[in-house]
Design an enzyme around this catalytic site. Structure first.
Site, PDB file in Angstrom:
ATOM      1  N   GLN A 139     -79.941   9.454 -43.558  1.00  0.00           N
ATOM      2  CA  GLN A 139     -79.913   8.962 -44.949  1.00  0.00           C
ATOM      3  C   GLN A 139     -78.998   7.722 -45.046  1.00  0.00           C
ATOM      4  O   GLN A 139     -78.788   7.073 -44.042  1.00  0.00           O
ATOM      5  CB  GLN A 139     -79.467  10.070 -45.925  1.00  0.00           C
ATOM      6  CG  GLN A 139     -80.467  11.231 -46.041  1.00  0.00           C
ATOM      7  CD  GLN A 139     -80.276  12.298 -44.980  1.00  0.00           C
ATOM      8  OE1 GLN A 139     -79.174  12.711 -44.717  1.00  0.00           O
ATOM      9  NE2 GLN A 139     -81.357  12.749 -44.372  1.00  0.00           N
TER      10      GLN A 139
ATOM     11  N   GLY B 130     -86.034  11.276 -41.284  1.00  0.00           N
ATOM     12  CA  GLY B 130     -87.234  10.901 -40.542  1.00  0.00           C
ATOM     13  C   GLY B 130     -86.953   9.575 -39.862  1.00  0.00           C
ATOM     14  O   GLY B 130     -86.990   8.533 -40.504  1.00  0.00           O
TER      15      GLY B 130
ATOM     16  N   LYS C  57     -82.555   3.090 -39.001  1.00  0.00           N
ATOM     17  CA  LYS C  57     -81.509   3.562 -38.082  1.00  0.00           C
ATOM     18  C   LYS C  57     -82.103   4.044 -36.760  1.00  0.00           C
ATOM     19  O   LYS C  57     -81.488   3.887 -35.710  1.00  0.00           O
ATOM     20  CB  LYS C  57     -80.711   4.715 -38.729  1.00  0.00           C
ATOM     21  CG  LYS C  57     -79.908   4.295 -39.937  1.00  0.00           C
ATOM     22  CD  LYS C  57     -79.181   5.462 -40.559  1.00  0.00           C
ATOM     23  CE  LYS C  57     -80.105   6.480 -41.172  1.00  0.00           C
ATOM     24  NZ  LYS C  57     -80.870   6.018 -42.346  1.00  0.00           N
TER      25      LYS C  57
END
Ligand code: IMP
Length: 450
Positions: A249, A68, A44
């Site tokens: 996520q 992250g 992403k």
């Protein structure tokens, strides 16, 4: 609200698939959500960095320092945990919405780290005054709960679960509260008392909950960034500016829709984007779902399409599949179209971004899971019960590999025919058009509508 929906970059011509002429593709959405459609780590960061070039505001809507997001700019590899991935585009306003749980010290360390590398985000960063704060006692509880658990989740240890528990339990402290010292002291005191009792129950040292003074000290730099994010975004949209809402996520880690209980503690899916920044759902007109060309998972819980050990190691090395936050090796597997199609529905995808296609360049053949067999019966639905997911045996179809480097491709027509066929099959199974393909870590290594 008039934004054109992305259309596929591919169309069928004769026996194969060719690129749609670029002029046929428009990306004019005013407010776009970018959400992960697997178990996180879909890439992403890169997708947001690419899209951020064309927007004015980028806002994170959930999660915290567990994320992250890796972005490569020139020769530099930058890992962002809380600061939105749009920060690497000069002049873009970068916001953390109310749905985020803020680790204050890590956040300012990240901001300072960017400044030291000459990427000063300066006054471009804002944090919602409604965002909940992650205190040291949340991190102590996260660690103690994992130590004591029989069934460990394999969390990132960043206090995420306990912070969202405090929020839902109405004992949380928000940025706005922390800015009012007397008010904050009471809330933090209550939080620490709760955490001490809970730590004792878990057999851990209650002293790990920290002190009120220590927690209050976190307020020091907050006035420079606190803002009403919902108001800022609504004004930006009203003024005709473009906004990107960045998820962290992925769908299979969503607390409602993921592989519960092996999930994170927030809603990662696009529906949470409006709530998480403080705008209405009707303001959103495009949702890009990010999928890796294969599947990975870090932390515990089932991964139905997991490779055997040799392939696992091969793809982990080729794809550098190590957690950006914890450094843990990620488990790797074949593309799971059951999960991706489910994600397309749950997120209401208007387009897909496929990342890391190049990692598969050397394979002779590729598999895609099109169903799960649980006790004889094959189903194409992602199951609600984690036991069914644990038992699921994927039903695969096999496609030929392309055994040609794709890293130089900048249009669908530059890709080998077998790579186009693989992407087209993903598009068919997922049920949403491919709007972007990433073929390397660099910003320029992307195929997209321009
Ligand atoms: P938590 O979010 O730290 O509570 O961790 C819960 C689960 O989500 C664990 O399996 C983590 O490994 C996973 N997780 C949390 N954040 C990320 C992420 O950014 N990428 C991939 N997995 C994540």
């Amino acid at each position: 609200m008039t934004g054109a929906r992305p259309v596929s970059l591919l169309e069928r011509r004769g026996p194969g698939y060719v690129a749609v002429p670029m002029k046929a593709i428009r990306e004019e959405a005013a407010c776009t959500v970018v959400a992960g459609c697997q178990w996180g780590d879909e890439g992403k960061g890169k997708v947001v960095d690419v899209l951020a070039g064309g927007v004015d505001v980028v806002a994170r809507y959930q999660g915290g320092a567990n994320a992250g997001h890796t972005v490569h700019v020139g020769d530099r590899r930058i890992v962002l945990h809380q600061v939105p991935s749009g920060v690497l585009r000069p002049g873009k306003r970068c916001l953390l919405g109310n749905g985020v749980v803020l680790d204050v010290n890590r956040f300012f360390a990240e901001v300072d780290g960017l400044a030291e590398r000459g990427l000063d985000p300066g006054g471009r960063i804002g944090v919602s005054d409604r965002a909940h704060v992650v205190f040291p006692y949340h991190k102590a509880l996260d660690a103690a709960a994992e130590e004591a658990a029989r069934r460990k989740i394999g969390t990132t240890g960043r206090g995420i679960g306990p912070a969202y528990e405090s929020k839902a339990g109405r004992r949380g402290v928000r940025v706005a509260d922390l800015l009012d010292r007397a008010h904050a002291a009471e809330g933090v005191g209550r939080g620490i008392a709760w955490a001490r009792a809970r730590l004792r129950e878990l057999g851990a040292d209650p002293g790990r909950a920290g002190t009120v003074a220590g927690a209050l000290a976190l307020a020091r730099r907050l006035p420079s960034v606190a803002t009403d994010v919902g108001d800022e975004i609504a004004r930006a949209l009203a003024a005709g500016r473009r906004v990107l809402l960045e998820g962290a996520q992925g769908t299979a880690l969503d607390v409602d829709h993921g592989s519960y209980p092996y999930v994170t503690s927030s809603n990662t899916t696009a529906g949470a984007a409006a709530v998480g920044v403080g705008i209405g759902p009707t303001a959103i007109d495009s949702v890009i779902g990010v999928v890796k060309a294969y599947t990975t998972r870090v932390g515990n819980g089932p991964l139905p399409t997991a490779f055997g050990p040799a392939m696992d190691e091969r793809i982990r090395e080729l794809g550098a599949e190590f957690g950006a936050t914890t450094g843990r090796p990620r488990r790797c597997g074949w593309f799971d179209a059951v999960l991706a199609a489910y994600s397309a529905r749950v997120n209401g995808l208007t387009g897909i971004a496929v990342t890391k296609l190049d990692v598969l360049d050397t394979l002779a053949e590729l598999k895609i899971a099109t169903g799960y067999r649980t006790g004889g019966e094959a189903r194409s639905l992602f199951p609600a019960c984690v036991r069914d997911l644990e038992r699921a045996e994927p039903v695969y179809e096999t496609l030929p590999g392309w055994r040609t480097p794709t890293t130089g491709a900048r249009s669908m027509n530059d890709l080998p025919a077998n790579a186009r066929a693989y992407l087209h099959r993903i598009e068919e199974l997922v049920g949403a058009p491919i709007a972007m393909v990433s073929v390397g870590t660099r910003r320029s290594q992307v195929i997209r509508a321009r």
